[in-house]
Design a protein around this motif. Structure first.
Motif, PDB file in Angstrom:
ATOM      1  N   LYS A 111     -24.347   4.819   0.689  1.00 50.99           N
ATOM      2  CA  LYS A 111     -24.842   5.452  -0.534  1.00 50.99           C
ATOM      3  C   LYS A 111     -24.497   6.940  -0.534  1.00 50.99           C
ATOM      4  N   GLY A 112     -24.079   7.432  -1.712  1.00 51.87           N
ATOM      5  CA  GLY A 112     -23.767   8.843  -1.868  1.00 51.87           C
ATOM      6  C   GLY A 112     -22.309   9.196  -1.687  1.00 51.87           C
ATOM      7  N   ASN A 113     -21.537   8.320  -1.045  1.00 53.01           N
ATOM      8  CA  ASN A 113     -20.108   8.582  -0.871  1.00 53.01           C
ATOM      9  C   ASN A 113     -19.368   8.432  -2.195  1.00 53.01           C
ATOM     10  N   LEU A 114     -18.182   9.037  -2.262  1.00 49.72           N
ATOM     11  CA  LEU A 114     -17.357   8.981  -3.468  1.00 49.72           C
ATOM     12  C   LEU A 114     -16.120   8.134  -3.226  1.00 49.72           C
ATOM     13  N   LEU A 115     -15.777   7.326  -4.234  1.00 49.17           N
ATOM     14  CA  LEU A 115     -14.518   6.591  -4.237  1.00 49.17           C
ATOM     15  C   LEU A 115     -13.611   7.226  -5.282  1.00 49.17           C
ATOM     16  N   GLN A 116     -12.459   7.670  -4.834  1.00 47.11           N
ATOM     17  CA  GLN A 116     -11.501   8.307  -5.730  1.00 47.11           C
ATOM     18  C   GLN A 116     -10.501   7.275  -6.245  1.00 47.11           C
ATOM     19  N   ILE A 117     -10.164   7.354  -7.522  1.00 44.69           N
ATOM     20  CA  ILE A 117      -9.135   6.492  -8.112  1.00 44.69           C
ATOM     21  C   ILE A 117      -7.811   7.245  -8.061  1.00 44.69           C
ATOM     22  N   PRO A 118      -6.775   6.675  -7.439  1.00 41.15           N
ATOM     23  CA  PRO A 118      -5.506   7.410  -7.325  1.00 41.15           C
ATOM     24  C   PRO A 118      -4.806   7.569  -8.671  1.00 41.15           C
ATOM     25  N   ASP A 119      -4.139   8.708  -8.848  1.00 43.23           N
ATOM     26  CA  ASP A 119      -3.308   8.861 -10.045  1.00 43.23           C
ATOM     27  C   ASP A 119      -2.011   8.079  -9.856  1.00 43.23           C
ATOM     28  N   SER A 120      -1.192   8.065 -10.895  1.00 40.04           N
ATOM     29  CA  SER A 120       0.008   7.224 -10.864  1.00 40.04           C
ATOM     30  C   SER A 120       1.004   7.684  -9.804  1.00 40.04           C
ATOM     31  N   LEU A 121       1.065   8.998  -9.543  1.00 37.85           N
ATOM     32  CA  LEU A 121       1.978   9.491  -8.516  1.00 37.85           C
ATOM     33  C   LEU A 121       1.562   8.993  -7.138  1.00 37.85           C
ATOM     34  N   ARG A 122       0.276   9.088  -6.860  1.00 42.20           N
ATOM     35  CA  ARG A 122      -0.236   8.629  -5.571  1.00 42.20           C
ATOM     36  C   ARG A 122      -0.089   7.114  -5.443  1.00 42.20           C
ATOM     37  N   ALA A 123      -0.394   6.371  -6.510  1.00 37.01           N
ATOM     38  CA  ALA A 123      -0.262   4.917  -6.471  1.00 37.01           C
ATOM     39  C   ALA A 123       1.179   4.507  -6.212  1.00 37.01           C
ATOM     40  N   CYS A 124       2.103   5.206  -6.863  1.00 32.69           N
ATOM     41  CA  CYS A 124       3.524   4.916  -6.665  1.00 32.69           C
ATOM     42  C   CYS A 124       3.916   5.111  -5.208  1.00 32.69           C
ATOM     43  N   GLN A 125       3.431   6.201  -4.592  1.00 27.95           N
ATOM     44  CA  GLN A 125       3.744   6.469  -3.198  1.00 27.95           C
ATOM     45  C   GLN A 125       3.160   5.395  -2.287  1.00 27.95           C
ATOM     46  N   LEU A 126       1.937   4.945  -2.589  1.00 28.57           N
ATOM     47  CA  LEU A 126       1.316   3.903  -1.777  1.00 28.57           C
ATOM     48  C   LEU A 126       2.084   2.591  -1.886  1.00 28.57           C
ATOM     49  N   TYR A 127       2.546   2.250  -3.089  1.00 27.23           N
ATOM     50  CA  TYR A 127       3.364   1.049  -3.249  1.00 27.23           C
ATOM     51  C   TYR A 127       4.643   1.160  -2.426  1.00 27.23           C
ATOM     52  N   GLU A 128       5.257   2.333  -2.442  1.00 26.60           N
ATOM     53  CA  GLU A 128       6.468   2.534  -1.653  1.00 26.60           C
ATOM     54  C   GLU A 128       6.173   2.400  -0.160  1.00 26.60           C
ATOM     55  N   ASP A 129       5.044   2.975   0.257  1.00 25.35           N
ATOM     56  CA  ASP A 129       4.670   2.884   1.672  1.00 25.35           C
ATOM     57  C   ASP A 129       4.505   1.424   2.099  1.00 25.35           C
ATOM     58  N   PHE A 130       3.820   0.638   1.267  1.00 23.79           N
ATOM     59  CA  PHE A 130       3.616  -0.773   1.596  1.00 23.79           C
ATOM     60  C   PHE A 130       4.946  -1.527   1.655  1.00 23.79           C
ATOM     61  N   SER A 131       5.837  -1.208   0.721  1.00 22.46           N
ATOM     62  CA  SER A 131       7.119  -1.934   0.693  1.00 22.46           C
ATOM     63  C   SER A 131       7.979  -1.601   1.910  1.00 22.46           C
ATOM     64  N   ASN A 132       7.709  -0.468   2.545  1.00 24.07           N
ATOM     65  CA  ASN A 132       8.479  -0.053   3.725  1.00 24.07           C
ATOM     66  C   ASN A 132       7.734  -0.301   5.032  1.00 24.07           C
ATOM     67  N   THR A 133       6.662  -1.075   4.965  1.00 26.94           N
ATOM     68  CA  THR A 133       5.854  -1.365   6.146  1.00 26.94           C
ATOM     69  C   THR A 133       6.269  -2.699   6.756  1.00 26.94           C
ATOM     70  N   GLU A 134       6.302  -2.759   8.072  1.00 28.77           N
ATOM     71  CA  GLU A 134       6.590  -4.002   8.782  1.00 28.77           C
ATOM     72  C   GLU A 134       5.648  -4.147   9.967  1.00 28.77           C
TER      73      GLU A 134
END
Length: 300
Positions: A111-134
């Motif tokens: 309780k009391g913690n914050l969840l941040q919603i990523p913007d499109s730039l951050r989401a794009c980077q996360l998708y790229e990170d996942f696609s390059n993960t093995e």
């Protein structure tokens, strides 16, 4: 600065398909105008409630952002969640003089913690990170590694399948218990697994820990692999007995610590590449630096 939504390549192409009406946005618009306010947790969310709660957030906020929001994107952007979940590990809690009988009652989101919603730039980077993960597993080394491009992110001790065949009632046949080698992908997540003894097919709910104390089975996701195009039921999942790590002990699955299982899960969305190999030697700068025991007697 002008940002093209959906500039991520490969499997992230779906970003550009979600909201075709939005083509070009300034970076300020992308990061502010379309970004929902942080979510303040107004109560504690337990592990037993956790996945339902996260799924409800993803479903709601997916309609408010210009990219396909997912559980893995949301949690990786709020990486403190992974640390919190990892710290619910029975043996980590025990080291803090806390005995946990029912892991599902532990707090996943305080309780009391914050969840941040990523913007499109951050989401794009996360998708790229996942696609390059093995995920890379070397059987005789008993090691699971997570790479992003050529960068080693994590290295975990694991257990692997035994060097023998055994009748398993769940498959109703004699089964080679050795962990299967090859290349493939992650094809499924089991977020609330049921537990069965593969030998006699009986379901169980309790586990005896390495300290000889009995607890309920924890709720930690299992990860299903597809190797060489075959889904043979070979999973990556936590063990409640970490003394078995570093051994050929399982019925074919790859076993990890409870804490490590959370980290692996949040680096392994569906489609993540995986390689399971059997290398008896490791090299550094062209020189052999380690030689491992041939646990499956392949050399013979």
């Amino acid at each position: 600065m002008i940002v093209l939504l959906g500039s991520c390549t490969g499997k992230n192409r779906q970003i550009s398909e979600k909201k075709s009406a939005i083509v070009l946005l300034s970076s300020e618009q992308a990061s502010k105008s379309l970004l929902p306010q942080p979510i303040k947790l107004n109560r504690n969310v337990t592990i037993g409630e956790y996945f339902g709660y996260i799924d409800s957030l993803v479903q709601h906020y997916d309609s408010l952002v210009p990219y396909p929001l997912s559980e893995h994107i949301l949690v990786k952007h709020n990486s403190w969640i992974i640390d919190t979940l990892a710290n619910t590990d029975y043996y980590r809690m025990k080291a803090r003089d806390s005995f946990i009988y029912d892991q599902k009652k532990q707090i996943a989101l305080p309780k009391g913690n914050l969840l941040q919603i990523p913007d499109s730039l951050r989401a794009c980077q996360l998708y790229e990170d996942f696609s390059n993960t093995e995920i890379d597993i070397n059987i005789p080394e008993y090691k699971l590694r997570i790479f992003q491009d050529s960068l080693l992110l994590y290295e975990f001790l694991v257990r692997v399948g035994q060097n023998r065949t055994r009748y398993l009632k769940m498959g109703d046949r004699e089964t080679d218990l050795r962990t299967k080698q090859g290349k493939g992908i992650i094809v499924n997540h089991v977020k609330d697994p049921d537990f069965y003894n593969p030998v006699d097919g009986k379901q169980f709910y309790l586990t005896k820990r390495d300290d000889n104390r009995t607890t309920l089975m924890p709720q930690i996701p299992w990860i299903e692999t597809e190797i060489n195009g075959v889904r043979n039921g070979q999973m990556i999942h936590p063990t409640t007995n970490p003394k078995s790590l570093g051994k050929a002990y399982s019925n074919g699955c790859i076993g990890t610590r409870e804490a490590d299982a959370w980290v692996i899960y949040y680096h392994a969305p569906i489609g993540t590449k995986i390689k399971i190999r059997y290398d008896l030697e490791t090299y550094e700068e062209g020189m052999v630096i380690s030689v491992f025991k041939d646990i499956y007697d392949y050399q013979n």
